[in-house]
Design an enzyme around this catalytic site. Structure first.
Site, short mmCIF file in Angstrom:
data_model
loop_
_atom_site.label_atom_id
_atom_site.label_comp_id
_atom_site.label_asym_id
_atom_site.label_seq_id
_atom_site.Cartn_x
_atom_site.Cartn_y
_atom_site.Cartn_z
N GLY A 124 0.71 -1.07 0.08
CA GLY A 124 -0.14 0.10 -0.01
C GLY A 124 0.81 1.08 0.14
N GLY A 125 2.01 1.26 -0.48
CA GLY A 125 3.00 2.16 -0.36
C GLY A 125 3.61 2.96 0.44
N SER A 207 4.68 -5.73 -1.95
CA SER A 207 5.41 -4.67 -2.36
C SER A 207 5.89 -3.16 -2.07
CB SER A 207 3.40 -3.54 -3.20
OG SER A 207 3.45 -2.20 -3.79
#
Length: 531
Positions: A124-125, A207
């Site tokens: 989710g960055g 991620s």
């Protein structure tokens, strides 16, 4: 009652009911989980692993373990997720009080089972995400050997990654990463109470979660020592960011902007500013973060980890290439189209390559919005030697997505597995390429957390193999899948060969010379990019 055979969860019978470990007592509370005889899993959800990071505990290391006795706790439902940067207020399912974890155990687990443990950090960055999106059922049921699955919330955005000297001198930088570290410490201290083995912990992320795995591998000035927090590492699409110094002008300006929106920008000292921020309401801080994000029209995720000189002492490229990382077996990989669609989300048309007027200057603006120290001279070298526009049919959007996908995700997987190979460690690399389910960023997660209902036979076979590959690495250190090709460990400095995960065509492939050369180019730019 007899359930159908679940590979790693064994057969559950009525005679075993009395042995179900559905209540666990820790030194700060007793947690009642939910035993699901259909899935064969006992779920403990919403376990507090640190004190609420509110008031004076904002922008401080997590207070672990919880300081208050919690008594009897209903651990059958998820608690709050952490507030995302784009939110303007705490919501029905999000809160600042969000340091909770979830533990899932096979229903036949006992206190003496000593099962291996898989800890997953969501992506989710570093600005969004929540644990409830990652149900363990399909993975746990696919495994040939039982294991425990755990997920943890961690502070996001302005709550977890606010930078600048004011924070460093009056708190802690990278609080979100420190939350993750506390979660791993919690596992070491308490997972035995759930039938787990603290000496067999694998950390995994996707991620930003996979980027987190990289940071934990290289944190605390690690110099090839064995970790006491984890013993294997996995990452899907590991994100390699610019790790700006805590006192970088851009980091300081983000702090100033945020503090101003929070109503604390007029204070005469850093200490007074921090006191003001700690006294502000949650909603005011949420709104301030959202407004700060809106000003960053060329940047996807401006609030993330930074080099603090304490937890992150070396940037990942330097640490991995100099063997300054925790020496554990690794499994990393990436997807074919990692860079697709990112630019199209930007508000600034001069950095959005999907607009009709876009040109190579737009591509540079897009990349420079994510890597603020990236020079135009280096960009020109890249497009003249490695990413010729003619190779993409004159389509600057395709050119930009290939550059971004490789410099942020694909080359990071090569870097991590290659560093492990060079250190003499077992290292496995994969390449997800799927024309039916998608080959973009995050598309491989369907294999682990979604049902196979509706998939064609080739994808069902692929998903089944992937679940066994990943879980067998957790339980045995070697990824194997019944009826699928052997996954050979890497033997080259780029982690080659890697396993191609393509429906109907799972096989080993060598990393191409062209990709190796492009990744070497990006590694060479690490001092400039601050990666």
């Amino acid at each position: 009652m007899i359930l159908p055979r679940l590979l790693g969860l064994a057969v559950y019978s009525a005679a075993y009911c009395n042995a179900v470990l559905s209540t666990v007592t820790l030194d700060y509370g007793t947690f009642k989980g939910h035993a699901n005889t259909t899935s064969g899993i006992i779920s403990f959800r919403g376990i507090r692993y640190a004190d609420p990071p509110l008031g004076s505990l904002r922008w401080q290391p997590p207070a672990f373990p919880p300081s208050k006795k919690l008594g009897n706790v209903d651990a059958t439902k998820f608690r709050f997720a952490c507030i995302g940067t784009s939110q303007k207020a705490s919501g029905a399912t999000t809160s600042e009080d969000c340091l909770f974890g979830n533990v899932y155990i096979p229903i036949q687990t006992t206190l003496t089972s000593e099962l291996p443990v898989l800890v997953f950090f969501h992506g989710g960055g570093f600005e969004s995400g929540r644990t409830s999106k990652y149900p363990p059922d399909y993975l746990m049921q696919a495994s040939t050997k039982p294991f425990i699955f755990a997920t943890f919330e961690y502070r996001l955005g302005q709550f977890g990654f606010l930078g600048g000297p004011a924070v460093r001198n009056n708190g802690a930088l990278n609080a979100g990463l420190l939350d993750q570290k506390a979660a791993l410490q919690w596992v070491q201290r308490y997972i035995g109470k759930f039938g787990g083995d603290p000496k067999r912990v694998t950390i995994w992320g996707q991620s930003a979660g996979a980027g987190s795995v990289i940071y934990h591998l290289t944190s605390d000035g690690s110099v090839g020592n064995d970790s006491d927090l984890f013993h294997q590492a996995m990452g899907d699409s590991p994100s390699l960011l610019s790790l700006l110094d805590y006192d970088n002008v851009l980091v300081k300006n983000l702090f100033i902007t945020f503090a101003g929106f929070a109503g604390c920008g007029s204070k005469s000292t850093d200490s007074a500013t921090m006191s003001c921020l700690r006294a502000a309401s949650t909603n005011k801080l949420a709104t301030a973060g959202s407004k700060t994000l809106q000003k960053m029209t060329s940047s996807l995720y401006p609030l993330g980890p930074i080099t603090d000189g304490i937890y992150i002492q070396k940037r990942p490229v330097d640490a991995l290439l100099s063997d300054s990382f925790v020496q554990v077996p690794m499994l990393f990989g990436s997807n074919t189209n990692e860079g697709a669609d990112w630019s199209a989300t930007l508000a600034n048309p001069e950095a959005n390559t999907s607009f009709p007027h876009a040109n190579e200057g737009t591509v540079f603006n897009f990349l420079a919005g994510q890597y603020t120290t990236f020079s135009n001279a280096s960009f020109q070298t890249a497009v003249s030697n490695y990413y010729l526009l003619s190779d993409y049919g004159g389509n600057v959007s395709l050119q930009g997505q290939q550059m971004y996908g490789e410099m942020r995700y694909i080359c990071t997987a090569l870097l991590a597995t290659g560093a492990a190979v060079d250190a003499g460690l077992p290292a496995y690399q994969y390449h997800w390429d799927n024309p039916t389910l998608g080959s973009g960023h995050g598309d491989e997660l369907v294999a682990f957390f979604n049902s196979t209902q509706g998939l064609d036979a080739a994808d069902v076979s692929l998903v089944t193999a992937m679940r066994q590959y990943w879980t067998s690495f957790v339980t045995s250190g070697i990824p194997v899948a019944a009826g699928a090709p052997a996954w050979t460990a890497g033997n080259d400095t780029d982690g080659s060969p890697r396993l191609l995960l393509h429906p109907g065509n799972v096989k080993l492939e060598n990393v191409s010379n062209a990709l190796s050369q492009r990744c070497a180019f990006w590694r060479g730019l690490a001092p400039e990019l601050m990666t």
